[in-house]
Design a protein around this motif. Structure first.
Motif, PDB file in Angstrom:
ATOM      1  N   LYS A   1      31.395  41.328  47.112  1.00 31.12           N
ATOM      2  CA  LYS A   1      32.777  41.040  46.712  1.00 31.12           C
ATOM      3  C   LYS A   1      33.721  42.075  47.325  1.00 31.12           C
ATOM      4  O   LYS A   1      34.779  41.716  47.843  1.00 31.12           O
TER       5      LYS A   1
ATOM      6  N   HIS B   1      34.322  41.445  51.072  1.00 28.95           N
ATOM      7  CA  HIS B   1      35.020  40.229  51.489  1.00 28.95           C
ATOM      8  C   HIS B   1      36.342  39.958  50.782  1.00 28.95           C
ATOM      9  O   HIS B   1      37.049  39.030  51.161  1.00 28.95           O
ATOM     10  N   HIS B   2      36.665  40.749  49.771  1.00 28.14           N
ATOM     11  CA  HIS B   2      37.937  40.566  49.056  1.00 28.14           C
ATOM     12  C   HIS B   2      38.726  41.867  49.114  1.00 28.14           C
ATOM     13  O   HIS B   2      38.375  42.838  48.456  1.00 28.14           O
TER      14      HIS B   2
ATOM     15  N   TYR C   1      39.855  43.650  45.891  1.00 31.57           N
ATOM     16  CA  TYR C   1      38.834  44.349  45.114  1.00 31.57           C
ATOM     17  C   TYR C   1      38.700  45.745  45.726  1.00 31.57           C
ATOM     18  O   TYR C   1      38.184  45.920  46.815  1.00 31.57           O
TER      19      TYR C   1
END
Length: 147
Positions: free
Chosen positions: A107, A110-111, A114
């Motif tokens: 996460k 890829h984000h 975050y």
């Protein structure tokens, strides 16, 4: 140590396009190894206990009484170790913690919303769940993970 290969950053054997705190990367690798050791130990003890307990009735009257005592002792020892230390539960707990941390790292990779602080907080809460499994670095201090 963190090394850079162009846009890719390496930390503790993990490669990412974003900075991964070294302690988190090392904890991930450690948890993977520890869960494998626990799983293999559990499987080995189960096999040893099952084989030795099945062999006792088969060899009664065929082999020396001492051999039967040894087989019985192996069976009892295996069952005692499995029960006393809860190897199955600890193995599953360690594997679940590894999977959760790996999911948080994906996460994070890829984000962009975050943040590393979110990752550190999640690492801390996941490691708090490993309260029964003692070891160097299992319990996380979020402030130290950013060092």
């Amino acid at each position: 140590m963190e090394k850079s290969k162009g846009d890719i950053v390496e930390a503790g054997g993990l490669y990412s396009q974003r900075h991964i705190p070294e302690k988190i990367a090392l904890a991930l690798r450690r948890w993977d190894k520890q869960s494998a050791v626990l799983q293999y130990s559990y499987m080995g003890l189960v096999l040893a206990g099952a084989i030795s307990s099945f062999m006792v009735p088969v060899v009664v009257g065929v082999v020396d009484e001492m051999f039967i005592r040894i087989l019985s002792s192996i069976s009892g020892f295996s069952i005692t170790i499995i029960s006393a230390f809860g190897l199955k539960e600890k193995s599953n707990e360690m594997r679940a913690a590894y999977a959760k941390l790996r999911a948080r790292l994906m996460k994070y990779e890829h984000h962009t919303d975050y943040t590393v602080a979110d990752l550190v907080n999640d690492f801390s809460s996941i490691s708090d769940g490993l309260s029964e499994i003692k070891g160097d670095g299992l319990k996380a201090d979020p402030r130290k993970a950013l060092e």
